[in-house]
Write an enzyme that holds these catalytic residues in place. Structure first.
Site, PDB file in Angstrom:
ATOM      1  N   ARG A   1     -24.672  -2.466   8.888  1.00 37.20           N
ATOM      2  CA  ARG A   1     -24.285  -3.855   8.663  1.00 37.20           C
ATOM      3  C   ARG A   1     -24.489  -4.708   9.912  1.00 37.20           C
ATOM      4  O   ARG A   1     -24.550  -5.937   9.820  1.00 37.20           O
ATOM      5  CB  ARG A   1     -22.819  -3.923   8.231  1.00 37.20           C
ATOM      6  CG  ARG A   1     -22.472  -2.947   7.118  1.00 37.20           C
ATOM      7  CD  ARG A   1     -21.142  -3.253   6.504  1.00 37.20           C
ATOM      8  NE  ARG A   1     -21.265  -4.353   5.574  1.00 37.20           N
ATOM      9  CZ  ARG A   1     -20.271  -4.777   4.789  1.00 37.20           C
ATOM     10  NH1 ARG A   1     -19.095  -4.183   4.833  1.00 37.20           N
ATOM     11  NH2 ARG A   1     -20.438  -5.771   3.953  1.00 37.20           N
TER      12      ARG A   1
ATOM     13  N   GLU B   1     -18.389  -5.765  11.486  1.00 35.15           N
ATOM     14  CA  GLU B   1     -19.317  -4.971  12.294  1.00 35.15           C
ATOM     15  C   GLU B   1     -20.315  -5.832  13.054  1.00 35.15           C
ATOM     16  O   GLU B   1     -20.651  -5.538  14.213  1.00 35.15           O
ATOM     17  CB  GLU B   1     -20.063  -3.975  11.399  1.00 35.15           C
ATOM     18  CG  GLU B   1     -19.190  -2.881  10.812  1.00 35.15           C
ATOM     19  CD  GLU B   1     -18.501  -3.277   9.516  1.00 35.15           C
ATOM     20  OE1 GLU B   1     -17.749  -2.451   8.974  1.00 35.15           O
ATOM     21  OE2 GLU B   1     -18.714  -4.428   9.057  1.00 35.15           O
TER      22      GLU B   1
ATOM     23  N   LYS C   1       0.844  -1.186   0.000  1.00 39.17           N
ATOM     24  CA  LYS C   1       0.000   0.000   0.000  1.00 39.17           C
ATOM     25  C   LYS C   1       0.885   1.245   0.000  1.00 39.17           C
ATOM     26  O   LYS C   1       1.856   1.331   0.742  1.00 39.17           O
ATOM     27  CB  LYS C   1      -0.917  -0.007   1.232  1.00 39.17           C
ATOM     28  CG  LYS C   1      -2.057   0.992   1.174  1.00 39.17           C
ATOM     29  CD  LYS C   1      -3.023   0.778   2.322  1.00 39.17           C
ATOM     30  CE  LYS C   1      -4.226   1.700   2.213  1.00 39.17           C
ATOM     31  NZ  LYS C   1      -5.212   1.489   3.285  1.00 39.17           N
TER      32      LYS C   1
END
Length: 589
Positions: A355, A327, A241
């Site tokens: 969610r 979640e 990344k």
């Protein structure tokens, strides 16, 4: 080559590996330069330059369907599909989305602002392809952080059992916004290739990799092999990344994900307002203060940075639990801890709490467990657009038995409510707070203890009343003060508790026949204004004059928060117009 001349990915078929590598470098330079002006998700896209080029080299989009998990890693895909000219308008009103948007291009197959959806979507596409006799490949590109989402694991389980020809590309960079956590991270980092390969083969999926995600020739070889395989394929790609931009490589935590406009050489921000204290930081600071004398645990679903919990984790590492992008698990974990006698604060973005809704209903509220929710990014979420606006939580939470719901209008109230949420012990309680700069003071006097359901009259008035909460309260105050100059006496009420309502104050307003305007930065359907209307109807005040201002039954798109408020009619001019109409309606009643 000129990035601006790219119209479709077809040109990639004619390029050799060296030319493709040069293109990757050019795209990185383009992204670093463009995003330094607009901001955006930089690190994730720098990490997928070679991966995206190789995908479009081997596959024929849109006949072959590339289904991206989390659309913010698709800037390279947007360039290769002819949208480089739109980058000056990235994440701006009427501009280009920072995520995948099906209305932008035929190459954008699936919209994803939340993670862990691509595998389910890809399998769905493959089933229809096979049932209708269509041709073409289906490729799901998912990050390693997204695999912690239970939905992705459910889909992987189904995919292996189905035997459908779907290629899953794992972009493994060890990072979500923060470093990834959990056993899966260790599973993919482990050098025991034989064990990993055996696992996937046992569940019916052919494993390839790990592949160097910055080596185009290796990627091409893997994708070509996947095309020739008739069963599901899992390609494990390792990337970095932020690759190619030193500031991100040196500081992934602050510069590796979403960034505001910056100096392209140093990475330092060039905007002046990002250092201003926001509501998330205010809540985090309050947690630090309270933690000095009270023991509680903070749970976050991969949002240590976004919810400003870095310092809390540094100071109290044993009291901060990061579940990863999970979640549903985070909510029920909090419920389990509360059921065992623990005190938990769960800060979670409003859009992501959606969610875990079943868990809020079934595991928290139904059992009346004492979980304190911090509903972050409540209201408009600006440039992130329709997948991230936190405008539904009032409607889906106020209907739940046992739930207390409140929202602060300024820093003073935010501190009071954070402490109140942690001191409350009678069941679930939710503190919703918006994105953006915290208002320092709005006439809210610090009090020792909040009283559940008790509102505050900030300004007295006799002609009409505005009832609202949160930062938009300032617009109500400004409007009332400007209307006073026109001879109108407008009451302003700070409804700091969205649920329960201040029934005594409402009764007083109804008996005095004072017209009411409710104001909320959330959907009108089932929202706060609806609760006031319901109360009036249920208690014999159906003839009362009540009007609501809030969000219509549409998905609001990209723009600054103020542009979006203007689109929704949440401006002082509209508020003034509505108040004036209420007064006239009362006079002619």
């Amino acid at each position: 080559m000129e990035i601006s001349s790219i119209e479709s990915p077809a040109f990639l078929k004619e390029l050799d590996v060296e030319q493709l590598e040069n293109l990757a470098s050019e795209i990185r330079s383009f992204l670093i330069g463009q995003l330094s002006k607009t901001g955006g998700h930089l690190g994730s896209n720098l990490g997928v330059c070679e991966l995206t080029i190789a995908l479009h080299k081997i596959y024929n989009s849109p006949e072959d369907q590339l289904i991206w998990d989390i659309g913010h890693q698709t800037y390279v895909h947007k360039i290769l599909t002819g949208r480089s000219s739109m980058f000056p308008f990235l994440r701006k009103k009427s501009g280009m989305s920072g995520f995948i948007h099906r209305g932008e291009s035929v190459h954008d197959i699936w919209e994803a602002g939340h993670s862990s959806t691509s595998l389910s979507a890809a399998l769905g596409h493959a089933i229809v392809r096979d049932n209708t006799g269509r041709s073409g490949h289906v490729i799901a590109i998912i990050g390693d952080g997204a695999l912690t989402g239970g939905m992705a694991m459910e889909a992987l389980n189904h995919l292996g059992d189905s035997g459908r020809k779907v290629t899953v590309v794992l972009n493994d960079n060890g990072m979500s916004i923060s470093p990834n956590i959990g056993a899966l991270k260790n599973f993919f980092a482990d050098d025991d290739l034989h064990f990993r390969k055996t696992f996937f083969e046992k569940i019916g999926i052919h494993y390839l990799g790990p592949v160097n995600g910055h080596c185009i020739s290796e990627l091409i070889d893997c994708f070509q092999e996947a095309k020739l395989t008739d069963s599901p394929v899992f390609i494990h790609v390792r990337t970095e990344k932020g690759k190619g931009w030193l500031p991100a490589e040196n500081d992934l935590l602050s510069k590796g994900h979403g960034v505001a406009p910056y100096d392209p050489y140093t990475g330092e921000p060039t905007t002046t307002d990002i250092t201003l204290k926001d509501y998330s930081q205010t809540v985090a600071d309050a947690l630090l203060d309270i933690a000095e004398t009270n023991f509680f645990t903070v749970i976050t679903p991969a949002m240590i940075v976004g919810s400003r919990l870095v310092e809390f984790g540094d100071r109290y590492p044993d009291r901060l639990i990061d579940t990863g992008i999970a979640e549903q698990h985070a909510v029920t974990l909090a419920a389990g801890m509360a059921n065992a006698g623990g005190k938990v604060f769960l800060p979670i973005y409003s859009t992501f709490l959606q969610r875990g809704y079943d868990q809020v209903v079934h595991d928290v509220c139904r059992q009346n467990l004492n979980v304190a929710f911090g509903i972050d990014r409540a209201g408009f979420s600006g440039a992130d657009g329709d997948s991230h606006h936190g405008v539904f939580d009032i409607a889906f939470l106020r209907s739940l038995p046992n739930m207390i719901l409140m929202m602060p209008s300024c820093e003073v109230e935010c501190n009071m409510m954070t402490r109140f949420a942690l001191e409350y012990s009678e069941g679930p309680i939710a503190l919703r707070y918006p994105r953006g700069k915290v208002d320092d003071w709005l006439g809210v006097e610090p009090i020792k203890k909040l009283e559940i359901g008790k509102w505050q009259v900030l300004k007295n008035g006799t002609d009409a009343a505005i009832i609202t909460f949160g930062p938009i309260l300032r617009k109500a105050m400004n409007t009332a003060e400007s209307l006073a100059e026109c001879g109108l006496s407008i009451m302003v009420i700070n409804a700091r508790f969205i649920k329960p309502l201040d029934e005594a104050l409402l009764e007083s307003l109804f008996k005095q026949q004072i017209p009411i305007l409710t104001l909320e930065e959330s959907v009108l359907a089932g929202g706060f204004g609806s609760s006031v209307l319901e109360y009036a109807a249920d208690h014999g005040y159906s003839g009362s004059i009540i009007r609501r201002l809030g969000l219509d039954d549409i998905f609001y798109g990209i723009g600054s928060d103020e542009e979006l408020r203007t689109a929704a009619g949440l401006t002082e001019n509209v508020i003034a117009e509505q108040c004036t109409r209420l007064v006239l309606e009362r006079e002619h009643a």
